[in-house]
Design an enzyme around this catalytic site. Structure first.
Site, PDB file in Angstrom:
ATOM      1  N   LYS A  17      60.826  74.690  -9.276  1.00  0.00           N
ATOM      2  CA  LYS A  17      60.856  75.482  -8.332  1.00  0.00           C
ATOM      3  C   LYS A  17      59.657  75.690  -7.333  1.00  0.00           C
ATOM      4  O   LYS A  17      59.670  76.335  -6.202  1.00  0.00           O
ATOM      5  CB  LYS A  17      61.428  76.913  -8.559  1.00  0.00           C
ATOM      6  CG  LYS A  17      62.821  77.279  -9.227  1.00  0.00           C
ATOM      7  CD  LYS A  17      63.082  78.474  -9.767  1.00  0.00           C
ATOM      8  CE  LYS A  17      64.574  78.906 -10.291  1.00  0.00           C
ATOM      9  NZ  LYS A  17      64.909  78.126 -11.099  1.00  0.00           N
ATOM     10  N   SER A  18      58.821  74.868  -7.755  1.00  0.00           N
ATOM     11  CA  SER A  18      57.497  74.848  -7.036  1.00  0.00           C
ATOM     12  C   SER A  18      57.345  74.595  -5.674  1.00  0.00           C
ATOM     13  O   SER A  18      56.934  75.445  -4.661  1.00  0.00           O
ATOM     14  CB  SER A  18      56.502  74.178  -7.844  1.00  0.00           C
ATOM     15  OG  SER A  18      56.256  74.676  -9.253  1.00  0.00           O
ATOM     16  N   THR A  64      53.941  70.171 -15.066  1.00  0.00           N
ATOM     17  CA  THR A  64      54.817  70.639 -15.943  1.00  0.00           C
ATOM     18  C   THR A  64      55.405  70.099 -17.066  1.00  0.00           C
ATOM     19  O   THR A  64      54.713  68.804 -17.301  1.00  0.00           O
ATOM     20  CB  THR A  64      56.038  71.202 -15.021  1.00  0.00           C
ATOM     21  OG1 THR A  64      56.903  71.993 -15.690  1.00  0.00           O
ATOM     22  CG2 THR A  64      56.850  70.091 -14.655  1.00  0.00           C
ATOM     23  N   LYS A  68      51.410  68.877 -19.787  1.00  0.00           N
ATOM     24  CA  LYS A  68      50.465  69.545 -19.785  1.00  0.00           C
ATOM     25  C   LYS A  68      49.239  69.510 -20.568  1.00  0.00           C
ATOM     26  O   LYS A  68      47.891  69.697 -20.344  1.00  0.00           O
ATOM     27  CB  LYS A  68      50.757  71.040 -19.919  1.00  0.00           C
ATOM     28  CG  LYS A  68      51.728  71.604 -18.813  1.00  0.00           C
ATOM     29  CD  LYS A  68      52.028  72.938 -19.031  1.00  0.00           C
ATOM     30  CE  LYS A  68      52.964  73.842 -17.909  1.00  0.00           C
ATOM     31  NZ  LYS A  68      53.134  75.212 -18.161  1.00  0.00           N
ATOM     32  N   ASN A  89      47.967  73.025 -16.061  1.00  0.00           N
ATOM     33  CA  ASN A  89      49.053  72.900 -15.303  1.00  0.00           C
ATOM     34  C   ASN A  89      48.612  72.812 -13.517  1.00  0.00           C
ATOM     35  O   ASN A  89      49.467  72.578 -12.914  1.00  0.00           O
ATOM     36  CB  ASN A  89      49.764  74.191 -15.298  1.00  0.00           C
ATOM     37  CG  ASN A  89      49.295  75.529 -14.486  1.00  0.00           C
ATOM     38  OD1 ASN A  89      47.936  75.503 -14.625  1.00  0.00           O
ATOM     39  ND2 ASN A  89      49.909  76.427 -13.947  1.00  0.00           N
ATOM     40  N   GLY A 132      54.177  75.477 -26.415  1.00  0.00           N
ATOM     41  CA  GLY A 132      53.044  75.399 -25.350  1.00  0.00           C
ATOM     42  C   GLY A 132      52.838  76.458 -24.487  1.00  0.00           C
ATOM     43  O   GLY A 132      51.753  76.723 -24.300  1.00  0.00           O
ATOM     44  N   ALA A 133      54.052  77.139 -24.198  1.00  0.00           N
ATOM     45  CA  ALA A 133      53.800  78.153 -23.253  1.00  0.00           C
ATOM     46  C   ALA A 133      52.938  79.478 -23.723  1.00  0.00           C
ATOM     47  O   ALA A 133      52.253  79.990 -23.190  1.00  0.00           O
ATOM     48  CB  ALA A 133      54.973  78.784 -22.398  1.00  0.00           C
TER      49      ALA A 133
END
Length: 285
Positions: A17-18, A64, A68, A89, A132-133
């Protein structure tokens, strides 16, 4: 005529969505420039950066999954926060060097800034997920003096993450399934405290198994935060709202991290506030 541009790279990349976010801000500000998607596979990262280094119009890129961590050896320098988190990122060319940043951490904290600005007797975050997040989220919360309870399927991995990212913190680990069933635990007085419950995993995302979390494990007044963006209204958030808790959705972090990246790419402050309402409508369309 050539124009400055930034982009997001990943594999896959169509879901990102970037471009909607950055394109909206560029248009609102009337800035010359564009923001694209670039499908880059793991074996193409070296060639991608070699080509972009030589392009004077390239302002940088967002990164993304699954790149990363893979991009780090290809960079010239890391911002200290990115180095600590061990994930990048946002990459920006600076004086001929490729510099890696992590805007996920400040982006995650953005919707919590008003809460964090207050003084509390005690701050605790229950963080669900060790992927990862979670790395950026753990680091961000540790810097805000939160006591962390990290829940995952692999307890050893959870403990290792806490020891690496917050070695001096008084933190705890728990099995993820500990939170699945109801509890009759009697929480103490939470007046003057800040409690967060964060889904830092892909559980509950479209195509993924659900996240099993019973809201009785959350102290009164907790804030529930889900980083998942598809669906935006996850079952985790629905259950929390039904139980009377305040919620924060995944678009908050997505827009927040993009804000920090946009400033580095285009040297401008993106329009926020009321503009976020229209931007959210576009992202959900």
């Amino acid at each position: 005529m050539n124009q400055p541009y930034a982009e997001v790279i990943g594999d896959p990349i169509a879901q990102s969505k970037s471009p909607v976010i950055h394109g909206y801000w560029l248009a609102r500000l009337g800035l010359e420039g564009r923001y694209d998607r670039a499908h880059v596979k793991a074996d193409g990262l070296g060639e991608y950066f070699a080509t972009r280094r030589a392009d004077p119009d390239w302002c940088g890129c967002n990164v993304t999954m699954p790149h990363k961590q893979a991009v780090i050896p290809l960079l010239d320098r890391l911002d200290p926060l990115a180095a600590r988190i061990g994930a990048v990122n946002t990459i920006v060319p600076e004086d001929g060097a490729l510099v890696g940043y992590n805007t996920d951490a400040p982006g995650f904290l953005e919707p919590l800034r008003e809460d964090l600005a207050r003084t509390h007797y005690f701050r605790m975050a229950r963080v669900l997920g060790t992927g990862g997040a979670a790395r950026a989220i753990i680091a961000a919360l540790a810097d805000e003096h939160m006591v962390l309870v990290l829940a995952g399927r692999n307890m050893e991995k959870a403990r290792s993450l806490l020891d690496e990212l917050d070695p001096h913190g008084e933190n705890h680990v728990a099995p993820l399934d500990h939170f699945a069933d109801a509890t009759d635990f009697d929480f103490d007085d939470r007046e003057g405290c800040l409690d967060l419950v964060v889904n830092a995993s892909a559980l509950g995302m479209t195509g993924q198994p659900p996240l099993a979390f019973d809201t009785t494990h959350a102290p009164p007044g907790s804030v529930f935060y889900d980083i998942v963006t598809s669906p935006l209204e996850t079952e985790f958030l629905k259950a929390a709202r039904t139980a009377g808790f305040r919620t924060v959705d995944g678009l908050s972090m997505l827009i927040g991290q993009a804000d920090h990246a946009f400033r580095r790419f285009f040297g401008a402050i993106p329009p926020r506030g009321d503009a976020d309402v229209e931007l959210r409508e576009r992202l959900m369309a």
